[in-house]
Scaffold this motif. Structure first.
Motif, short mmCIF file in Angstrom:
data_model
loop_
_atom_site.label_atom_id
_atom_site.label_comp_id
_atom_site.label_asym_id
_atom_site.label_seq_id
_atom_site.Cartn_x
_atom_site.Cartn_y
_atom_site.Cartn_z
N TRP A 86 127.19 47.13 44.92
CA TRP A 86 127.72 46.87 43.58
C TRP A 86 128.90 47.77 43.22
CZ3 TRP A 86 126.61 42.66 41.03
CH2 TRP A 86 125.35 42.05 41.16
N GLU A 87 129.42 48.53 44.15
CA GLU A 87 130.40 49.56 43.77
C GLU A 87 131.66 48.98 43.13
OE1 GLU A 87 132.29 50.14 48.27
OE2 GLU A 87 131.07 51.71 47.36
N ASP A 88 132.09 47.79 43.55
CA ASP A 88 133.29 47.19 42.94
C ASP A 88 133.05 46.84 41.48
OD1 ASP A 88 134.96 47.30 45.21
OD2 ASP A 88 134.07 45.47 46.02
N GLN A 89 131.89 46.29 41.17
CA GLN A 89 131.57 45.92 39.79
C GLN A 89 131.33 47.17 38.93
OE1 GLN A 89 130.21 44.15 42.56
NE2 GLN A 89 131.96 42.80 42.11
N MET A 90 130.65 48.16 39.50
CA MET A 90 130.36 49.37 38.74
C MET A 90 131.64 50.14 38.41
SD MET A 90 126.91 50.59 40.79
CE MET A 90 126.54 51.98 39.71
N PHE A 91 132.52 50.26 39.39
CA PHE A 91 133.78 50.97 39.17
C PHE A 91 134.62 50.27 38.11
CE2 PHE A 91 138.20 52.07 40.38
CZ PHE A 91 138.11 53.45 40.27
N PHE A 92 134.63 48.95 38.14
CA PHE A 92 135.39 48.17 37.17
C PHE A 92 134.82 48.33 35.76
CE2 PHE A 92 135.77 44.12 34.83
CZ PHE A 92 137.15 44.02 34.73
N VAL A 308 134.16 39.32 48.19
CA VAL A 308 135.23 38.35 48.47
C VAL A 308 135.88 37.86 47.18
CG1 VAL A 308 135.75 36.12 49.53
CG2 VAL A 308 134.09 37.64 50.61
N ASP A 309 135.08 37.67 46.13
CA ASP A 309 135.60 37.19 44.85
C ASP A 309 135.41 38.23 43.75
OD1 ASP A 309 136.30 34.14 45.22
OD2 ASP A 309 134.42 34.45 46.29
N LYS A 310 135.57 39.51 44.12
CA LYS A 310 135.23 40.57 43.19
C LYS A 310 136.06 40.54 41.91
CE LYS A 310 138.12 44.17 45.31
NZ LYS A 310 138.10 45.51 45.96
N ASP A 311 137.35 40.22 41.99
CA ASP A 311 138.18 40.23 40.79
C ASP A 311 137.73 39.16 39.80
OD1 ASP A 311 139.68 42.32 41.79
OD2 ASP A 311 141.20 41.01 42.67
N ARG A 312 137.44 37.98 40.31
CA ARG A 312 136.98 36.91 39.42
C ARG A 312 135.60 37.24 38.86
NH1 ARG A 312 136.16 30.41 40.76
NH2 ARG A 312 135.46 29.87 38.65
N LEU A 313 134.71 37.75 39.71
CA LEU A 313 133.37 38.08 39.26
C LEU A 313 133.42 39.20 38.22
CD1 LEU A 313 130.31 37.74 39.47
CD2 LEU A 313 130.33 39.38 41.36
N ASN A 314 134.23 40.20 38.45
CA ASN A 314 134.36 41.28 37.48
C ASN A 314 134.82 40.76 36.13
OD1 ASN A 314 133.64 43.08 39.47
ND2 ASN A 314 135.71 43.86 39.82
#
Length: 323
Positions: A86-92, A308-314
Motif C-alpha cells: 500500500w505504500e503508493d496510496q499511503m504516501f499519496f 499499475v494504475d496507482k495514479d488513477r486509484l489514488n
C-alpha cells in the motif's frame, strides 16, 4: 487465684473500634488485592501497543505503520503481500491530510508466524485489536484482494461504530468457491492446485504468478521487472503456514452475509482484466449486496491496480474520502 481484670466501658469501646478498624483494613487489603489481580489479568489479556507493533490477546506480534495525521484510513493487504503493497496510496494520502495505517497480517511480512489463526475470524479480530489499541474513530477501511474479505469480516464481527466508509479494491468478496449456492465460483481444484504449487516450489510460484497478477501475459502490457521482484520479495517474507492456509481462507470463506451488514458508503474498484479475481464473480456481485455502493471498473485493469494504475486509484480514493 488471681482475679482477671476486665476493661471499663470506655476501654471496651476503644477496643471494639480498634478491632473494627483492623477488620475494615483487612477487608480493604483483600479487596484491593482482588482488584489488582483482576487488573493484572485484564492487562495480560489486553492488546499491547508499541510504536510499530501490537501484541494480540493470543501473543501474536503484528507489525504496523502509522503515518501522518487527520482522518484515519486503514489498509488491509492482499495475498501473499504485506503492508508494503500500500505504500503508493499511503504516501499519496498523507500528502493530502490523512492519517494512514496498515499492518502485516499474522504470518505475513514482519508480523510473527504463529502455528494457528489463519482464518478470517482471527484476521478480523486481529484488526479490531489494532484499531482499538490506536483508538481509531470514523475511519475508512480499505481492503485489496484478500484484504477485502478482512474488511468485510471486521465490520460483521465488530460493527460500524468506528467505521465511516469502506472500500474494496480487486476484492475476493463475496465468495470465490463454486458451490450449489454459488455456481459462478471457481472449482476447489483450482485452489488445490495453488496449494500444491506452494508446497512444491513456493519461490518460483511467487514469481510465476506475477504474470497473471499484473496481466503481464497480455499483448501490449509492460510491467517492470522491479515490480515483479517487489511482489516476490513480499511473498517470500510471508511464512509457509500463512502462504498455505490463507489460500483456503480467502477461497473458501463466504462473505455474503458479512457484506449485508455493511450500511456505510462503499467504493468498489476492479479491473476488467483481473485474471486472479474475475470481475464477474466478485466486484459486480459485491456491489449488489451493499446499499451505498459505487462500482468503478478500470477498463483493461489487472489485479495489481495498486501499482499499475496507482495514479488513477489514488485519485479515486481521495475523491471517495472527501465525498
Amino acid at each position: 487465684m488471681s482475679k482477671i481484670s476486665t476493661p471499663d466501658g470506655d476501654a471496651r469501646r476503644k477496643l471494639l473500634k480498634g478491632v473494627a478498624a483492623a477488620s475494615a483494613g483487612l477487608a480493604a487489603a483483600v479487596a484491593g488485592g482482588a482488584v489488582a489481580d483482576a487488573k493484572s489479568a485484564a492487562s495480560e489479556n489486553a492488546s499491547k501497543l508499541t510504536a510499530d507493533r501490537v501484541t494480540t490477546k493470543d501473543g501474536t506480534s503484528l507489525y504496523f505503520k502509522d503515518w501522518g495525521s487527520g482522518p484515519a484510513v486503514v489498509f488491509s493487504h492482499g495475498y501473499p503481500l504485506s503492508s508494503d503493497a500500500w505504500e503508493d496510496q499511503m504516501f499519496f494520502l498523507i500528502q493530502n491530510g490523512y492519517r494512514v495505517i496498515a499492518h502485516d497480517r499474522r504470518g505475513f511480512g514482519r508480523s510473527s508466524q504463529p502455528a494457528k489463526g489463519y482464518d478470517y475470524d482471527t484476521f478480523a479480530d486481529d484488526l479490531a485489536q489494532l484499531v482499538n489499541a490506536l483508538d481509531l474513530r470514523e475511519a475508512t477501511f480499505v481492503g485489496h484482494s484478500m484484504g477485502g474479505g478482512e474488511v468485510a469480516r471486521f465490520v460483521a464481527r465488530h460493527g460500524q461504530s468506528r467505521v465511516a466508509k469502506v472500500a474494496f479494491v480487486s476484492s475476493v468478496t463475496p465468495f470465490l468457491l463454486k458451490t450449489a449456492t454459488n455456481p459462478t465460483g471457481a472449482p476447489k481444484a483450482v485452489f488445490d492446485g495453488f496449494r500444491a504449487a506452494v508446497q512444491a516450489n513456493r519461490s518460483q510460484w511467487n514469481l510465476d504468478v506475477t504474470m497473471p497478477y499484473y496481466s503481464f501475459n497480455r499483448p501490449g502490457v509492460h510491467v517492470s521487472e522491479g515490480l515483479r521482484q517487489n511482489y516476490w520479495r513480499q511473498g517470500q517474507a510471508t511464512g509457509m503456514l500463512a502462504a498455505y492456509h490463507a489460500l483456503g481462507a480467502f477461497s473458501e470463506t463466504d462473505f455474503r452475509d458479512d457484506l449485508r451488514k455493511i450500511t456505510v458508503p462503499a467504493l468498489i474498484v476492479h479491473g476488467s482484466d483481473d485474471q486472479i479475481v474475475p470481475l464477474e464473480i466478485s466486484a459486480k456481485l459485491t456491489a449488489r449486496l451493499l446499499p451505498q455502493a459505487k462500482l468503478v471498473v478500470y477498463d483493461g485493469g489487472s489485479h495489481g491496480l495498486l501499482h499499475v494504475d496507482k495514479d488513477r486509484l489514488n485519485t479515486d480514493l481521495l475523491a471517495f474520502l472527501r465525498s
